[in-house]
Design an enzyme around this catalytic site. Sequence first.
Site, PDB file in Angstrom:
ATOM      1  N   CYS A  23      30.485   7.933  11.307  1.00 46.40           N
ATOM      2  CA  CYS A  23      29.322   9.162  11.146  1.00 46.40           C
ATOM      3  C   CYS A  23      28.945   9.460   9.438  1.00 46.40           C
ATOM      4  CB  CYS A  23      29.599  10.132  11.387  1.00 46.40           C
ATOM      5  SG  CYS A  23      28.671  11.823  11.492  1.00 46.40           S
TER       6      CYS A  23
ATOM      7  N   ARG B  56       7.038  15.770   8.569  1.00 45.84           N
ATOM      8  CA  ARG B  56       8.302  16.161   9.907  1.00 45.84           C
ATOM      9  C   ARG B  56       9.468  16.988   9.597  1.00 45.84           C
ATOM     10  NH1 ARG B  56       7.394  11.127   8.654  1.00 45.84           N
ATOM     11  NH2 ARG B  56       8.413   9.400   8.808  1.00 45.84           N
TER      12      ARG B  56
ATOM     13  N   CYS C 250      29.457  18.000  17.257  1.00 44.37           N
ATOM     14  CA  CYS C 250      29.559  17.226  18.752  1.00 44.37           C
ATOM     15  C   CYS C 250      30.378  16.915  18.847  1.00 44.37           C
ATOM     16  CB  CYS C 250      29.228  15.524  17.456  1.00 44.37           C
ATOM     17  SG  CYS C 250      28.138  15.527  16.158  1.00 44.37           S
TER      18      CYS C 250
ATOM     19  N   CYS D  16      31.854   9.853  16.025  1.00 36.62           N
ATOM     20  CA  CYS D  16      31.705   8.959  14.898  1.00 36.62           C
ATOM     21  C   CYS D  16      32.886   8.095  13.958  1.00 36.62           C
ATOM     22  CB  CYS D  16      30.596   8.380  15.695  1.00 36.62           C
ATOM     23  SG  CYS D  16      29.306   8.918  16.680  1.00 36.62           S
TER      24      CYS D  16
ATOM     25  N   LYS E  34      13.711   6.185   4.556  1.00 39.74           N
ATOM     26  CA  LYS E  34      13.828   4.883   5.268  1.00 39.74           C
ATOM     27  C   LYS E  34      12.865   4.371   5.187  1.00 39.74           C
ATOM     28  CE  LYS E  34      15.564   7.352   9.753  1.00 39.74           C
ATOM     29  NZ  LYS E  34      16.066   9.092   8.695  1.00 39.74           N
TER      30      LYS E  34
ATOM     31  N   ARG F 295      27.231  11.706   8.340  1.00 42.62           N
ATOM     32  CA  ARG F 295      27.046  13.315   7.926  1.00 42.62           C
ATOM     33  C   ARG F 295      28.629  13.625   8.843  1.00 42.62           C
ATOM     34  NH1 ARG F 295      22.025  14.353  10.330  1.00 42.62           N
ATOM     35  NH2 ARG F 295      20.139  14.082   9.093  1.00 42.62           N
TER      36      ARG F 295
ATOM     37  N   ARG G  65      11.893  15.766   3.722  1.00 45.92           N
ATOM     38  CA  ARG G  65      11.706  15.123   3.326  1.00 45.92           C
ATOM     39  C   ARG G  65      10.168  13.721   3.242  1.00 45.92           C
ATOM     40  NH1 ARG G  65      14.919  10.412   5.309  1.00 45.92           N
ATOM     41  NH2 ARG G  65      16.875  10.942   4.338  1.00 45.92           N
ATOM     42  N   TYR G  66       9.921  14.252   4.564  1.00 48.01           N
ATOM     43  CA  TYR G  66       8.625  13.525   4.653  1.00 48.01           C
ATOM     44  C   TYR G  66       7.318  14.470   4.841  1.00 48.01           C
ATOM     45  CZ  TYR G  66      11.072   9.744   5.884  1.00 48.01           C
ATOM     46  OH  TYR G  66      12.278   8.190   5.678  1.00 48.01           O
TER      47      TYR G  66
ATOM     48  N   ASP H 149      18.364   3.925   5.681  1.00 46.45           N
ATOM     49  CA  ASP H 149      18.294   4.635   4.788  1.00 46.45           C
ATOM     50  C   ASP H 149      18.659   4.769   3.120  1.00 46.45           C
ATOM     51  OD1 ASP H 149      17.589   7.884   3.980  1.00 46.45           O
ATOM     52  OD2 ASP H 149      17.849   7.477   6.470  1.00 46.45           O
TER      53      ASP H 149
ATOM     54  N   ASP I 153      24.910   3.948   6.810  1.00 41.68           N
ATOM     55  CA  ASP I 153      25.248   4.283   5.688  1.00 41.68           C
ATOM     56  C   ASP I 153      26.715   4.503   4.943  1.00 41.68           C
ATOM     57  OD1 ASP I 153      22.459   5.782   5.731  1.00 41.68           O
ATOM     58  OD2 ASP I 153      23.108   6.376   7.272  1.00 41.68           O
TER      59      ASP I 153
HETATM   60  C1  LIG Z   1      15.400  10.429   9.699  1.00 42.32           C
HETATM   61  C2  LIG Z   1      14.452  11.259   8.950  1.00 42.32           C
HETATM   62  C3  LIG Z   1      13.169  11.799   9.269  1.00 42.32           C
HETATM   63  C4  LIG Z   1      12.553  11.215  10.220  1.00 42.32           C
HETATM   64  O1  LIG Z   1      11.942   9.648  10.477  1.00 42.32           O
HETATM   65  P1  LIG Z   1      11.265   9.173  11.146  1.00 42.32           P
HETATM   66  O2  LIG Z   1      10.681   7.607  10.438  1.00 42.32           O
HETATM   67  O3  LIG Z   1      10.609   9.654  11.367  1.00 42.32           O
HETATM   68  O4  LIG Z   1      11.924   8.944  12.708  1.00 42.32           O
HETATM   69  C5  LIG Z   1      12.737  12.890   8.994  1.00 42.32           C
HETATM   70  N1  LIG Z   1      13.501  13.518   7.907  1.00 42.32           N
HETATM   71  C6  LIG Z   1      14.715  12.943   7.697  1.00 42.32           C
HETATM   72  C7  LIG Z   1      15.073  14.050   6.487  1.00 42.32           C
HETATM   73  C8  LIG Z   1      14.650  11.537   7.837  1.00 42.32           C
HETATM   74  O5  LIG Z   1      16.346  12.070   7.887  1.00 42.32           O
HETATM   75  S1  SF4 Z   2      26.511  10.288  14.095  1.00 40.30           S
HETATM   76 FE1  SF4 Z   2      28.229  11.740  13.198  1.00 40.30          FE
HETATM   77  S2  SF4 Z   2      26.399  13.685  13.810  1.00 40.30           S
HETATM   78 FE2  SF4 Z   2      25.758  11.478  15.359  1.00 40.30          FE
HETATM   79  S3  SF4 Z   2      26.984  11.997  17.094  1.00 40.30           S
HETATM   80 FE3  SF4 Z   2      28.354  10.615  15.751  1.00 40.30          FE
HETATM   81  S4  SF4 Z   2      29.219  12.028  15.017  1.00 40.30           S
HETATM   82 FE4  SF4 Z   2      27.816  13.751  15.850  1.00 40.30          FE
END
Ligand SMILES: *Cc1c(COP(=O)(O)O)cnc(C)c1O
Ligand code: SF4
Length: 370
Positions: A127, A111, A120, A124, A332, A129, A107-108, A325, A288
């Site tokens: 979560c 990174r 996991c 959670c 974010k 995801r 996305r960025y 996010d 989220d």
């Molecule tokens: C959160 C996230 C990151 C990391 O973002 P930082 O601001 O550097 O911590 C990188 N890629 C994706 C897709 C993310 O969701």
């Molecule tokens: S937030 Fe989601 S991905 Fe992260 S540890 Fe909890 S269950 Fe796993």
Amino acid sequence: MRRNAPSPADPTAPERTSSVGPERTMRDADALHEAGLLAENDVAAAKQVARRYAIAVTPHLVEGALGSSAIARQFVPSADELVIAREELGDPIGDEAHAPVKGIVHRYRDRVLLKPIHACAVYCRFCFRREQVGPGGDALDAAELEAALDYIRSHGEIWEVILSGGDPLLLSPRRLRGIIEALAGIDHVGVIRIHTRLPAADPAKIDGEMVAALKSAKAVYVVLHCNHADELTAEVKAACARLIDAGLPMLAQSVLLKGVNDDAAAMEALMRGLVAARIKPYYLHHPDLAHGTGHFRLPIERGQEILRNLRGRVSGLCQPTYVLDIPGGHGKVPIGPDYLGQTAEGRWRVADPEGNQHDYPPKMTDDSTS
Ligand SMILES: *Cc1c(COP(=O)(O)O)cnc(C)c1O
Ligand code: SF4
């Protein structure tokens, strides 16, 4: 490795002193009921929840949950998860919009996320995801992992690789070492970051073999997901100390959660606990818009108020950045309280931690007489 057996590779792994704790991870409503974490009346709803979302509570966190409602609320399923609000999404942070190959989210520019595993140690209840993770959630097979690594190799702009998931530390030390070595071998990759819940969920797993697998000539940061001071038990702190002592700097990310850490005292205790354990608070996430998580969400104004309260009361080391996010994969951004404003004449006005306003630069007396 059985959870209760200290690894022979790590003579410092803590001996379990308690003999009453459960031996295995609890994965269904009946087990949680038997452990005393779920009332009889709530079992049926929890079973319905389990049809949609994975359940897992490690022995360490079963013990924790029995003594802490802040821990129980994070991991024990509830009927509230069956309530889906209109604005909630299956992919709340828009991972799919930026997935060029399986297991990569780019996305960025500089990174990427690399998601080698979707399971996991604990699930959670909030979560982000939750539609993707679970015990059957597909991990990358060898060919898919190689394709993901090739993507990183062929994109020279990628400077940081973030292992996410799922929980990457659920991979065996042997597989983790393979991934860390492959990434460290890519010239343009300068930093590897691992997002994990494992040190707080199953601290004994952070043994000598695991620590050795993560060490690298490249910088490897470990970011612990931790939401309440009650999670920072002696065993958890010892697990983190093993990582830090081995030269792996640690950060923490937390999620602002109604009924868990949504008051100034709880937030202060969490941040102080982390910093005292040599773990720097990094992000505090606004929750989220994941399906069935409305009972954890609170207004952004409330989050800002909690953050405002933290500023001035606790050291700068203890301040996380409060972030949102943006749904749809837009990234974010900080959403913390504003301290800076402007007057009609274009002068800066800045609020101090008590909320009093001040001119910047300060008004000189001759300003008012001229
Ligand atoms: C959160 C996230 C990151 C990391 O973002 P930082 O601001 O550097 O911590 C990188 N890629 C994706 C897709 C993310 O969701
Ligand atoms: S937030 Fe989601 S991905 Fe992260 S540890 Fe909890 S269950 Fe796993």
